[in-house]
Design a protein around this motif. Structure first.
Motif, PDB file in Angstrom:
ATOM      1  N   UNK A 245     100.713  77.318 -15.716  1.00  0.00           N
ATOM      2  CA  UNK A 245     100.538  75.882 -15.494  1.00  0.00           C
ATOM      3  C   UNK A 245     100.505  75.151 -16.837  1.00  0.00           C
ATOM      4  N   UNK A 246     101.283  74.063 -16.947  1.00  0.00           N
ATOM      5  CA  UNK A 246     101.437  73.391 -18.248  1.00  0.00           C
ATOM      6  C   UNK A 246     101.232  71.892 -18.111  1.00  0.00           C
ATOM      7  N   UNK A 247     100.498  71.353 -19.061  1.00  0.00           N
ATOM      8  CA  UNK A 247     100.279  69.906 -19.130  1.00  0.00           C
ATOM      9  C   UNK A 247     100.545  69.444 -20.555  1.00  0.00           C
ATOM     10  N   UNK A 248     101.370  68.417 -20.682  1.00  0.00           N
ATOM     11  CA  UNK A 248     101.672  67.843 -21.997  1.00  0.00           C
ATOM     12  C   UNK A 248     101.134  66.421 -22.048  1.00  0.00           C
ATOM     13  N   UNK A 249     100.354  66.132 -23.094  1.00  0.00           N
ATOM     14  CA  UNK A 249      99.804  64.794 -23.266  1.00  0.00           C
ATOM     15  C   UNK A 249     100.201  64.250 -24.625  1.00  0.00           C
ATOM     16  N   UNK A 250     100.674  63.012 -24.646  1.00  0.00           N
ATOM     17  CA  UNK A 250     101.107  62.374 -25.889  1.00  0.00           C
ATOM     18  C   UNK A 250     100.208  61.168 -26.163  1.00  0.00           C
ATOM     19  N   UNK A 251      99.581  61.160 -27.344  1.00  0.00           N
ATOM     20  CA  UNK A 251      98.714  60.056 -27.739  1.00  0.00           C
ATOM     21  C   UNK A 251      99.481  59.129 -28.679  1.00  0.00           C
ATOM     22  N   UNK A 252      99.634  57.891 -28.272  1.00  0.00           N
ATOM     23  CA  UNK A 252     100.385  56.907 -29.057  1.00  0.00           C
ATOM     24  C   UNK A 252      99.553  56.400 -30.239  1.00  0.00           C
ATOM     25  N   UNK A 253     100.218  56.223 -31.369  1.00  0.00           N
ATOM     26  CA  UNK A 253      99.621  55.600 -32.561  1.00  0.00           C
ATOM     27  C   UNK A 253      98.399  56.352 -33.086  1.00  0.00           C
ATOM     28  N   UNK A 254      98.357  57.650 -32.873  1.00  0.00           N
ATOM     29  CA  UNK A 254      97.291  58.495 -33.400  1.00  0.00           C
ATOM     30  C   UNK A 254      97.910  59.479 -34.380  1.00  0.00           C
ATOM     31  N   UNK A 255      97.210  59.743 -35.480  1.00  0.00           N
ATOM     32  CA  UNK A 255      97.735  60.625 -36.517  1.00  0.00           C
ATOM     33  C   UNK A 255      97.467  62.094 -36.185  1.00  0.00           C
ATOM     34  N   UNK A 256      97.694  62.957 -37.147  1.00  0.00           N
ATOM     35  CA  UNK A 256      97.474  64.392 -37.006  1.00  0.00           C
ATOM     36  C   UNK A 256      96.007  64.733 -36.741  1.00  0.00           C
ATOM     37  N   UNK A 257      95.097  63.870 -37.173  1.00  0.00           N
ATOM     38  CA  UNK A 257      93.654  64.164 -37.128  1.00  0.00           C
ATOM     39  C   UNK A 257      93.045  63.688 -35.821  1.00  0.00           C
ATOM     40  N   UNK A 258      93.530  64.228 -34.725  1.00  0.00           N
ATOM     41  CA  UNK A 258      93.238  63.714 -33.389  1.00  0.00           C
ATOM     42  C   UNK A 258      91.756  63.795 -33.039  1.00  0.00           C
ATOM     43  N   UNK A 259      91.133  64.931 -33.299  1.00  0.00           N
ATOM     44  CA  UNK A 259      89.749  65.141 -32.864  1.00  0.00           C
ATOM     45  C   UNK A 259      88.787  64.123 -33.452  1.00  0.00           C
ATOM     46  N   UNK A 260      89.114  63.627 -34.638  1.00  0.00           N
ATOM     47  CA  UNK A 260      88.218  62.690 -35.316  1.00  0.00           C
ATOM     48  C   UNK A 260      88.691  61.242 -35.238  1.00  0.00           C
ATOM     49  N   UNK A 261      89.996  61.050 -35.093  1.00  0.00           N
ATOM     50  CA  UNK A 261      90.514  59.685 -34.996  1.00  0.00           C
ATOM     51  C   UNK A 261      90.418  59.144 -33.567  1.00  0.00           C
TER      52      UNK A 261
END
Length: 277
Positions: A245-261
């Motif tokens: 089972x696969x889920x792809x999520x794309x976050x717009x206007x977020x940099x590489x540092x997702x967990x903190x940004x």
């Protein structure tokens, strides 16, 4: 409430942060370069409140007690062994695995080598290694994005450059997307004798000996559009390498540092993923 742990293994003791009841559903979170377990502070705390047992270790080279000098001791197979050893010490027969950046690469390889140990997989930023390798060969954009890896393999030169002038180059990697206090903490940690060399040894260890296959465990991959390291070709190509089972999520206007940004957005996605599996 976040606890500080020391997790003993044959390789040495890994420092870690943790939250949640001891008997809660186990979740292991793997940080990237040039960060540490506290990258996952928000996620660990939230998962703990929700009843999960969330543990984020400072990985090999980042934990002072597990800091071998030779690059060969940072190969991907060894890093995967660390994950299994940590889980064994914690008494986790099966667990959910989350990784970002280099921690994401380790998570992919762990899912390939030990699918029976994982309840689910979530990877942030880092594409499936085979999708990334293909993109580097066929996509000029990804080839250029990955150029820094060659530069960082230059022994000692990179460390001197990154730490010069108050570690300006090391700080610049975060592109002002991470809170200054967190950057200060990362810089302080990596300014300790041997610490930055150990972290860079992940890049200097050489390519994995074997080939990674298709991932069979339930997987979520989160990619952000402003990621400087990983482009869209590898991100979209990752789906081909997951048969579970696969889920792809794309976050717009977020940099590489997702967990903190984007901590709230990422944590919500992780909780949804964990709840679904």
């Amino acid at each position: 409430m976040i606890d500080q742990l020391s997790i003993p293994t044959e390789a040495g003791a890994f420092d870690a942060i943790a939250a949640g009841p001891e008997g809660g559903r186990p979740v292991l979170l793997l940080h990237g370069f040039p960060e540490a377990a506290v990258e996952w502070e928000h996620q660990v705390a939230t998962l703990g409140v929700l009843g999960y047992r969330a543990v984020a270790p400072d990985q090999r080279g980042y934990s002072p007690s597990v800091r071998p000098e030779q690059p060969a001791e940072y190969g991907i197979a060894t890093l995967v062994e660390d994950v299994v050893a940590i889980a064994d010490t914690l008494g986790w027969r099966e667990f959910d695995l989350i990784g970002h950046d280099w921690g994401g690469a380790v998570a992919w390889w762990t899912a390939d080598a030990h699918p029976e140990r994982l309840r689910s997989l979530a990877v942030v930023s880092t594409p499936h290694p085979a999708a990334l390798a293909a993109a580097m060969k066929t996509d000029e954009d990804q080839h250029l994005r990955s150029g820094y890896m060659t530069e960082w393999r230059q022994t000692r030169v990179t460390e001197q450059r990154m730490l010069a002038d108050g570690a300006r180059a090391l700080r610049d990697i975060f592109d002002r997307r991470v809170p200054p206090s967190k950057i200060d903490e990362y810089v302080q940690r990596l300014s300790e004798p041997g610490a930055l060399t150990a972290a860079l040894n992940w890049y200097r260890a050489g390519r994995p000996g074997g080939k990674i296959g298709e991932i069979t465990v339930p997987t979520m991959y989160v990619w952000s559009t402003e990621d400087v390291a990983f482009g869209s070709v590898a991100a979209f190509g990752t789906e081909k390498w997951v048969t579970g089972p696969y889920r792809f999520e794309m976050l717009e206007d977020v940099s590489h540092w997702v967990a903190e940004e984007a901590p709230e957005a990422l944590t919500s996605l992780l909780v949804e993923h964990l709840t679904a599996h």
